[in-house]
Scaffold this active site. Structure first.
Site, PDB file in Angstrom:
ATOM      1  N   GLY A 161       0.789  -1.216   0.000  1.00 47.05           N
ATOM      2  CA  GLY A 161       0.000   0.000   0.000  1.00 47.05           C
ATOM      3  C   GLY A 161       0.825   1.270   0.000  1.00 47.05           C
ATOM      4  O   GLY A 161       2.013   1.280  -0.295  1.00 47.05           O
ATOM      5  N   GLY A 173       8.635  -4.197  -9.057  1.00 47.54           N
ATOM      6  CA  GLY A 173       9.571  -3.169  -9.501  1.00 47.54           C
ATOM      7  C   GLY A 173      10.997  -3.579  -9.221  1.00 47.54           C
ATOM      8  O   GLY A 173      11.288  -4.234  -8.218  1.00 47.54           O
ATOM      9  N   GLY A 226       5.407   4.220  -8.844  1.00 44.57           N
ATOM     10  CA  GLY A 226       5.960   2.899  -9.127  1.00 44.57           C
ATOM     11  C   GLY A 226       4.905   1.813  -9.062  1.00 44.57           C
ATOM     12  O   GLY A 226       4.813   0.962  -9.956  1.00 44.57           O
ATOM     13  N   HIS A 227       4.087   1.829  -8.002  1.00 47.53           N
ATOM     14  CA  HIS A 227       3.003   0.851  -7.894  1.00 47.53           C
ATOM     15  C   HIS A 227       2.030   0.981  -9.069  1.00 47.53           C
ATOM     16  O   HIS A 227       1.600  -0.017  -9.674  1.00 47.53           O
ATOM     17  CB  HIS A 227       2.211   1.068  -6.599  1.00 47.53           C
ATOM     18  CG  HIS A 227       2.994   0.878  -5.353  1.00 47.53           C
ATOM     19  ND1 HIS A 227       3.301   1.919  -4.507  1.00 47.53           N
ATOM     20  CD2 HIS A 227       3.529  -0.226  -4.780  1.00 47.53           C
ATOM     21  CE1 HIS A 227       3.990   1.471  -3.472  1.00 47.53           C
ATOM     22  NE2 HIS A 227       4.141   0.170  -3.614  1.00 47.53           N
ATOM     23  N   LYS A 281      11.458   6.171  -6.310  1.00 43.26           N
ATOM     24  CA  LYS A 281      10.184   6.321  -5.621  1.00 43.26           C
ATOM     25  C   LYS A 281      10.077   5.254  -4.534  1.00 43.26           C
ATOM     26  O   LYS A 281      10.405   4.088  -4.739  1.00 43.26           O
ATOM     27  CB  LYS A 281       9.026   6.149  -6.604  1.00 43.26           C
ATOM     28  CG  LYS A 281       8.951   7.221  -7.677  1.00 43.26           C
ATOM     29  CD  LYS A 281       8.119   8.384  -7.236  1.00 43.26           C
ATOM     30  CE  LYS A 281       7.868   9.340  -8.392  1.00 43.26           C
ATOM     31  NZ  LYS A 281       7.020  10.469  -7.994  1.00 43.26           N
ATOM     32  N   LYS A 307      13.350  -1.808  -8.210  1.00 39.17           N
ATOM     33  CA  LYS A 307      13.992  -1.135  -7.075  1.00 39.17           C
ATOM     34  C   LYS A 307      14.296  -2.138  -5.971  1.00 39.17           C
ATOM     35  O   LYS A 307      15.353  -2.090  -5.346  1.00 39.17           O
ATOM     36  CB  LYS A 307      13.102  -0.010  -6.537  1.00 39.17           C
ATOM     37  CG  LYS A 307      13.759   0.759  -5.391  1.00 39.17           C
ATOM     38  CD  LYS A 307      12.895   1.908  -4.916  1.00 39.17           C
ATOM     39  CE  LYS A 307      11.769   1.431  -4.057  1.00 39.17           C
ATOM     40  NZ  LYS A 307      12.236   0.962  -2.719  1.00 39.17           N
ATOM     41  N   ASP A 308      13.374  -3.065  -5.738  1.00 41.23           N
ATOM     42  CA  ASP A 308      13.598  -4.138  -4.772  1.00 41.23           C
ATOM     43  C   ASP A 308      14.179  -5.344  -5.510  1.00 41.23           C
ATOM     44  O   ASP A 308      13.566  -6.408  -5.599  1.00 41.23           O
ATOM     45  CB  ASP A 308      12.292  -4.508  -4.073  1.00 41.23           C
ATOM     46  CG  ASP A 308      11.767  -3.374  -3.218  1.00 41.23           C
ATOM     47  OD1 ASP A 308      12.585  -2.703  -2.572  1.00 41.23           O
ATOM     48  OD2 ASP A 308      10.556  -3.152  -3.198  1.00 41.23           O
TER      49      ASP A 308
END
Length: 290
Positions: free
Chosen positions: A31, A147, A36-37, A184, A149-150
């Site tokens: 949430g 994403g 990005g989400h 983000k 990023k992780d």
């Protein structure tokens, strides 16, 4: 958009969709949506008949000293964003429904976790794969979206899907960034003003390291030192790690001659920030995970 709050109803809905031969694109989240989400949902919308996103702040992946209670939440705004983005189903279970009793069976992760974020967050990825296995069984997606990023999480999810034969495809999209380059993150709102001004240097440091590879550097130690020096020089953050590893296997390399990830995590007073770049032996940004 349909909002579902119980595991039972979500299972029934998924079964009905699959019976109707609908493809399901699944975006699991905790949430507090940002661009990005929403980009993941938009891509899932392009690729599938139905988009299901979940909001669940999973307690199993937070350590005893981590920010489970402080993790930012705004369900009302998330619902608006998901509907505007075109999600068909938003699954928002509560903790009691997801974990009605103490787990008797959990999943362990034996590789890809003793580096990067996994080193300083013991048990974190066990919590991640346990909740994802539950969500994958409940929703039965055709494709699932994460994403980059992780990136360590993506590497672990890749292994989860392959090792346990989940019949789905993993789609990993590039990191969405602010105009100044900062990745983000839901945690960015916790940064103090001066920390927010320093934070873009994390991405700049990674780019400086990648540029060395573009220029012909093959020694990972020299690349890592460049990133360390830049972050230490231009930020007040405390570096958790800077690592250059093979990807997605996440093994040390002595010479940069394959696809690698250059990754870092930096502690500020307000938040711990992570970022990474995935590139080939020539420093070219990777378009695929493997």
């Amino acid at each position: 958009m349909k909002i579902i709050r119980t595991v039972h109803e979500m299972q029934e809905t998924a079964l009905s969709l699959l019976t109707d031969n609908k493809t399901i694109g699944f975006v699991p989240t905790m949430g507090f949506f940002h661009e990005g989400h929403l980009a993941l949902m938009e891509q899932a919308k392009k690729d599938n008949d139905i988009v299901v996103s979940s909001i669940f702040v999973n307690p199993l992946q937070f350590g005893p000293s981590e920010d489970y209670e402080q993790y930012p939440r705004d369900e009302e705004k998330d619902i608006i964003h998901a509907e505007e983005t075109g999600a068909d189903v938003l699954f928002i279970p509560d903790t009691q429904d997801m974990y009605p009793r103490k787990m008797v069976i959990t999943l362990d992760v034996t590789d890809r976790v003793n580096v990067m974020c996994g080193r300083s967050r013991p048990g974190h990825f066990q919590g991640v794969v346990t909740v994802l296995a539950k969500l994958f069984h409940i929703i039965q997606p055709t494709k699932t979206y994460f994403g980059r990023k992780d990136a360590q999480q993506v590497a672990v999810v890749d292994a989860l899907i392959e090792d346990l034969n989940f019949p789905m495809e993993l789609i990993a999209l590039p990191t969405i960034r602010e105009q100044d380059g900062l990745a983000k993150s839901s945690r960015n709102v916790n940064l103090r003003q001066e920390e927010r001004e320093e934070a873009p240097w994390i991405y700049k440091a990674l780019e400086n390291g990648r540029q060395l590879v573009v220029d012909g550097e093959k020694n990972p130690d020299i690349v890592v030192k460049e990133v360390l020096d830049t972050i230490n020089c231009y930020t007040s953050g405390k570096i958790d790690y800077v690592e250059l590893l093979s990807y997605p296997d996440l093994q040390p390399v002595s010479v940069i001659e394959q696809q690698v990830i250059l990754a870092t995590a930096v502690y500020f007073e307000g938040a711990r920030l992570i970022d990474n770049l995935l590139f080939d032996k020539n420093g070219e940004i990777a378009k695929r995970l493997k």
